[in-house]
Design a protein around this motif. Structure first.
Motif, short mmCIF file in Angstrom:
data_model
loop_
_atom_site.label_atom_id
_atom_site.label_comp_id
_atom_site.label_asym_id
_atom_site.label_seq_id
_atom_site.Cartn_x
_atom_site.Cartn_y
_atom_site.Cartn_z
N TYR A 255 -46.34 -33.32 49.11
CA TYR A 255 -47.10 -33.88 47.98
C TYR A 255 -48.39 -34.53 48.45
CZ TYR A 255 -48.30 -36.06 43.63
OH TYR A 255 -48.98 -36.41 42.51
N ARG B 252 -51.41 -34.54 39.43
CA ARG B 252 -49.97 -34.64 39.61
C ARG B 252 -49.27 -33.42 38.98
NH1 ARG B 252 -49.46 -39.85 37.89
NH2 ARG B 252 -48.84 -39.18 35.83
N ASP B 253 -49.69 -33.06 37.78
CA ASP B 253 -49.08 -31.92 37.08
C ASP B 253 -49.32 -30.62 37.85
OD1 ASP B 253 -48.28 -33.66 35.20
OD2 ASP B 253 -49.72 -33.06 33.66
N ASN C 248 -47.17 -30.57 41.11
CA ASN C 248 -45.75 -30.34 40.86
C ASN C 248 -45.48 -28.91 40.41
OD1 ASN C 248 -44.54 -32.82 41.56
ND2 ASN C 248 -45.40 -33.74 39.71
N ARG C 249 -46.36 -28.39 39.57
CA ARG C 249 -46.20 -27.02 39.09
C ARG C 249 -46.29 -26.02 40.25
NH1 ARG C 249 -50.14 -23.58 37.92
NH2 ARG C 249 -51.69 -25.25 38.02
N ASP D 18 -43.34 -26.32 42.75
CA ASP D 18 -42.17 -25.76 42.10
C ASP D 18 -42.24 -24.23 42.19
OD1 ASP D 18 -39.84 -26.09 40.58
OD2 ASP D 18 -40.92 -25.45 38.79
N ASN E 207 -39.80 -27.29 45.47
CA ASN E 207 -39.57 -28.45 44.60
C ASN E 207 -38.56 -29.45 45.18
OD1 ASN E 207 -38.26 -26.01 44.07
ND2 ASN E 207 -37.17 -26.92 42.34
N ILE F 264 -40.56 -31.84 48.08
CA ILE F 264 -41.89 -32.37 47.76
C ILE F 264 -42.24 -33.59 48.62
CG2 ILE F 264 -43.12 -33.68 45.97
CD1 ILE F 264 -42.13 -31.68 43.95
#
Ligand code: ADP
Ligand code: ADP
Length: 224
Positions: free
Chosen positions: A93, A112-113, A116-117, A120, A125, A128
């Motif tokens: 991350y 952040r979105d 994470n997307r 994933d 995921n 992270i």
């Protein structure tokens, strides 16, 4: 989206003629660049990635001419260099966040979105917040692809992206590439024929800086 190379030659100052009069059109989809070490694959990719300037000839990406409009091209570009080093002390991350900040991507929430997307999506995921140093070769490579995809670049250039992957990881990588190639250009280089055969719509074989063979995969298979 379209890329044109018109009679492009690169002679490095220390003598090597890395590309020798290459003329080529590249359209949306997965484009494979195949050839032995020293064939000129990295040089060609670096040129399209605006990192190497041709000695002669012309390159355009959509309506932008290189090197004059390199900033416009950089904005649509994701590039995975061959000698890619990850920072082992960061978590997945943290690394993504650092690169997203450098690329100037959005506000905190958007970053952040996105992160994470993408993590994933490349199947990281569960890890992270694990340190990159603890990752296997295949996991590092998937992380490198995720970082090249930050900002949804329309042009993705991956230099030997399957180097160091085992067969299972290779398969996984190919599936990933097939899914991201819609509506963008993905250029990938390899010296492993099976990578190209399975994943690319078009391919070019380079040797000594020249195009040896060019065409649709199906047509090339028939002449093999
Ligand atoms: P340019 O003409 O593009 O400026 P240079 O000949 O000055 O290129 O080399 C640029 C850098 O690449 C130098 O640091 C050089 O040591 C390095 N380099 C030289 N030969 C090679 C090679 N065969 N492969 C990769 N890098 C090289
Ligand atoms: P490939 O990616 O197919 O292995 P490269 O584009 O890295 O091929 O190299 C093509 C040729 O250019 C080789 O002979 C290589 O040694 C030479 N070369 C690559 N980079 C440099 C550089 N920076 N300076 C001088 N020669 C280079």
């Amino acid at each position: 989206m379209e890329i044109h190379l018109d009679n492009v030659t690169k002679v490095y100052r220390r003598g090597a003629k890395a590309l020798d009069g290459v003329t080529l059109d590249i359209q949306s989809g997965v484009f494979g660049l195949l050839g032995p070490n020293g064939a000129g694959k990295s040089t060609m990719m670096k040129m399209i990635a605006t990192l190497v300037v041709p000695t002669s000839g012309h390159i355009s990406v959509d309506n932008y001419t290189l090197p004059a409009q390199q900033n416009e091209v950089r904005r649509m570009l994701g590039y995975l260099p061959q000698e890619y080093g990850l920072f082992n002390n960061l978590t997945a991350y943290e690394l993504m966040d650092y690169i997203a900040l450098m690329k100037g991507i959005g506000n905190d929430k958007q970053r952040r979105d996105d992160i994470n997307r993408l993590l994933d999506w490349v199947g990281l995921n569960d890890v992270i917040h694990h340190r990159v140093g603890s990752f296997s070769g295949g996991m590092k490579q998937r992380l490198a692809i995720a970082q090249a995809l930050l900002g949804s670049p329309r042009l993705l250039i991956l230099d030997e992206p399957t180097a160091g992957l085992d067969p299972e990881e290779r398969l996984r990588f190919r599936n990933l590439i097939n899914r991201i190639s819609v509506d963008r250009i993905v250029i990938l280089s390899t010296h492993i024929v099976s990578d190209v055969a399975a994943g690319c719509q078009r391919l070019v074989v380079l040797n000594h800086g020249r195009i040896m063979l060019e065409g649709e995969l199906d047509a090339l298979k028939r002449c093999a």
